[in-house]
Enzyme design. Sequence first.
Site, PDB file in Angstrom:
ATOM      1  CB  CYS A  26      -3.275  -2.601   2.260  1.00 55.79           C
ATOM      2  SG  CYS A  26      -4.949  -2.841   1.628  1.00 55.79           S
ATOM      3  CB  CYS A  65      -5.160   1.613   4.354  1.00 58.54           C
ATOM      4  SG  CYS A  65      -5.653  -0.128   4.219  1.00 58.54           S
ATOM      5  CG  HIS A  83      -8.370  -1.643   0.587  1.00 62.92           C
ATOM      6  ND1 HIS A  83      -7.709  -0.946   1.580  1.00 62.92           N
ATOM      7  CD2 HIS A  83      -9.678  -1.312   0.708  1.00 62.92           C
ATOM      8  CE1 HIS A  83      -8.583  -0.226   2.255  1.00 62.92           C
ATOM      9  NE2 HIS A  83      -9.784  -0.437   1.753  1.00 62.92           N
ATOM     10  CD  GLU A  98      -3.394  -1.257  -1.519  1.00 61.49           C
ATOM     11  OE1 GLU A  98      -3.018  -0.165  -1.074  1.00 61.49           O
ATOM     12  OE2 GLU A  98      -4.607  -1.560  -1.660  1.00 61.49           O
TER      13      GLU A  98
END
Length: 172
Positions: free
Chosen positions: A130, A127, A99, A101
């Site tokens: 993260c 999410c 992801h 992040e």
Amino acid sequence: MSKVYTGFGKDIDDIINNQNKSITKRKPWNIYFMDIAKQVAERSTCVSRQVGTVIIRDKQIISTGYNGAPSGFVHCTKETCLRRNIPSGTRLDVCWASHAEMNAICQAAKHGVSVNGASLYCTTKPCLSCCKNIINSGIKTVYYLNNYNSPLTDQLVAAGCIEMIDLSEEVK
């Protein structure tokens, strides 16, 4: 805005005052950094969702990240995406993409840059996975643009671990 008098004479004072007027037309910091996150998202190699992240401290960019296959891996296509028939937000364990992040946090770590006390701007609300890593890295504030339905993320935020700010109304 009040006039600035430098004592250098009328011509210089006029130039400085006109510069100050043009400064007020600049984008607010939140919009500026989210616009950069949107540009970073364009580098995403994910076929289902392009996400970009910018980590900021003291109004300076310290790291960026976008979602996609790990360095050196073959990028997904619509035909090879492992999650192509799985509903969004579920079974994240069958995707090898990182992801945005996490990529931004990892890039900072790779280059020896602390993100402790920083702010994170992301085009999509983080999410749960993260969010846990954002908390553990010491990032204090997350600004996001698009909502991502994650009830457990909302519970972490409600516990006061990080401040989560929706910029969807400010950034069009």
